[in-house]
Design an enzyme around this catalytic site. Structure first.
Site, PDB file in Angstrom:
ATOM      1  CE  LYS A  14     -12.852   8.596 -18.030  1.00 36.37           C
ATOM      2  NZ  LYS A  14     -12.602   8.513 -16.597  1.00 36.37           N
ATOM      3  CE1 TYR A  40     -17.678  11.839 -14.530  1.00 36.33           C
ATOM      4  CE2 TYR A  40     -16.132  11.996 -12.700  1.00 36.33           C
ATOM      5  CZ  TYR A  40     -17.050  11.265 -13.442  1.00 36.33           C
ATOM      6  OH  TYR A  40     -17.326   9.968 -13.096  1.00 36.33           O
ATOM      7  CG  ASP A  62      -9.600  16.547 -14.648  1.00 36.62           C
ATOM      8  OD1 ASP A  62      -8.913  15.932 -15.491  1.00 36.62           O
ATOM      9  OD2 ASP A  62     -10.625  16.060 -14.132  1.00 36.62           O
ATOM     10  NE  ARG A  72      -1.794   1.817   3.580  1.00 37.52           N
ATOM     11  CZ  ARG A  72      -1.472   1.117   4.659  1.00 37.52           C
ATOM     12  NH1 ARG A  72      -1.963  -0.099   4.842  1.00 37.52           N
ATOM     13  NH2 ARG A  72      -0.653   1.624   5.578  1.00 37.52           N
TER      14      ARG A  72
END
Length: 378
Positions: free
Chosen positions: A195, A98, A170, A46
């Site tokens: 994406k 978004y 972004d 992690r």
């Protein structure tokens, strides 16, 4: 190194143990330690994993940044940024964004008394007017989702830094191939690596890139403490996708230009949004700020909501689905899909109405894409 070389080699030296050219998938949850405080740089997956490290270093290099952090999703990356804020803080955001970002602002952060003011995406004066004494962050998408408006990053960065405010951009729609916000003054660049960066619609992921060490350490702490990290296989798949990012983005843009020119002349198209067209109000800014115009095209067609279902059912090459940035062409209905979490009256006031469709243009043969659109809109 130039961009394409970075995409293939940055952070991805041959494996020192075996000489493997491809970064290995270190599919392990923990790492052996020789003794107390003595290890080879990794303790628990992690906190850090060699496959993820390679991805983070590559992402940082592509954005001309010093530090990269990979997350399990774009929204996990957003959550890390928002955890830089404290109760009572304030944000300024562009209004076209978004739906998932709007949802986390309004339904999660507001519970902690963190308020957001929304301003017209491209109106630079509004950003400064919206700043309050407790404003700590400005949030931009450029181009925006789904109306493909542009924001002058350099101008907003000057405003943000004058007021000692962090600027987050972004960069998902552009990818680092077409736009590098850090070079224009942004403090943090965010990606949904799901994406264009991955590009094959087979991984969910997110990323942050920055230059400031203190910001990096705060975000790294959150990444480890909250644990929203990608697994080694997802990191490996994303690295594999990055290697072809440059060639894919060039084809995405070439096809998008062709689709935009076709739709511009189509009698059923009422409004068209593509910054690569001279008719787009932000075309000149796009030419200054970006090295290309991207692969996203949105349009509003003449008809009613019932016509939307007819059109998307008729498409054969385009697939009706959420997401974007894959090698395959997708069509999305923002009002009911990606932006469905925004209340109807707010969404429509911002221009996201029932006959708006968002196209993610893939890398298929352009003739097939145009023929598909022609028959679906006929």
């Amino acid at each position: 190194m130039k961009f394409s070389t970075k995409a293939i080699h940055a952070g991805q030296e041959p494996d020192p143990a075996t000489g493997a050219i491809m970064t290995p998938i270190y599919q392990t949850s923990t790492f052996a330690q020789a003794g107390m405080g003595e290890h080879k740089g990794y303790e628990y997956a992690r906190t850090g994993n060699p496959t993820r490290t390679a991805l983070e270093q590559c992402l940082a290099a592509l954005e001309n940044g010093q530090y990269g952090l990979a997350f399990a999703s774009g929204l996990a990356a957003e959550s890390a940024v928002l955890n830089l804020l404290s109760s009572g803080d304030h944000m300024v955001s562009c209004d076209d964004l978004y739906g998932g970002t709007y949802r986390i602002f309004e339904r999660i952060m507001s519970r902690y008394q963190i308020q957001t003011s929304y301003v017209t995406a491209g109106n630079i004066e509004e950003y400064e007017k919206a700043i309050r004494p407790n404003t700590k962050l400005i949030w931009l998408e450029t181009p925006t989702n789904p109306l493909l408006r542009l924001v002058d990053i350099r101008a907003v960065a000057e405003i943000a830094h004058r007021h000692n405010i962090l600027l987050v951009v972004d960069n998902t729609f552009s990818s680092p191939y077409f736009q590098k916000p850090l070079d224009l003054g942004a403090d943090i660049v965010l990606h949904s690596t799901t994406k264009y960066i991955n590009g094959h619609s087979d991984v969910i992921g997110g990323a942050l890139v920055m230059n400031d060490q203190k910001v990096y350490e705060a975000l790294k702490f959150h990444q480890n403490a909250a644990g929203g990290v990608p697994g080694p296989f997802d990191s490996w798949l994303t690295l594999r996708g990055i290697k072809t990012l440059a060639v894919r983005m060039r084809q995405h843009e070439e096809n998008a230009r062709g689709v935009a020119r076709f739709l511009q002349e189509h009698p059923r198209v009422e409004k068209l949004y593509y910054p690569g067209l001279a008719s787009h109000p932000d075309h000149e800014l796009a030419k200054r700020q970006m090295s290309g115009f991207g692969g996203m095209v949105s349009f509003q067609f003449r008809g009613k909501l019932a016509d939307v279902d007819q059109v998307v059912r008729r498409l054969k090459v385009f697939t009706f689905a959420e997401s974007l940035g894959g090698v395959e062409s997708l069509v999305c209905h923002p009002a009911s899909m990606t932006h469905g979490s925004i209340p109807k009256e707010i969404r429509e006031a911002r221009g996201v109405n029932d006959t708006l469709l968002r196209l993610s243009i893939g890398i298929e043969d352009i003739e097939d894409l145009l023929a598909d659109l022609e028959q679906a809109l006929a």
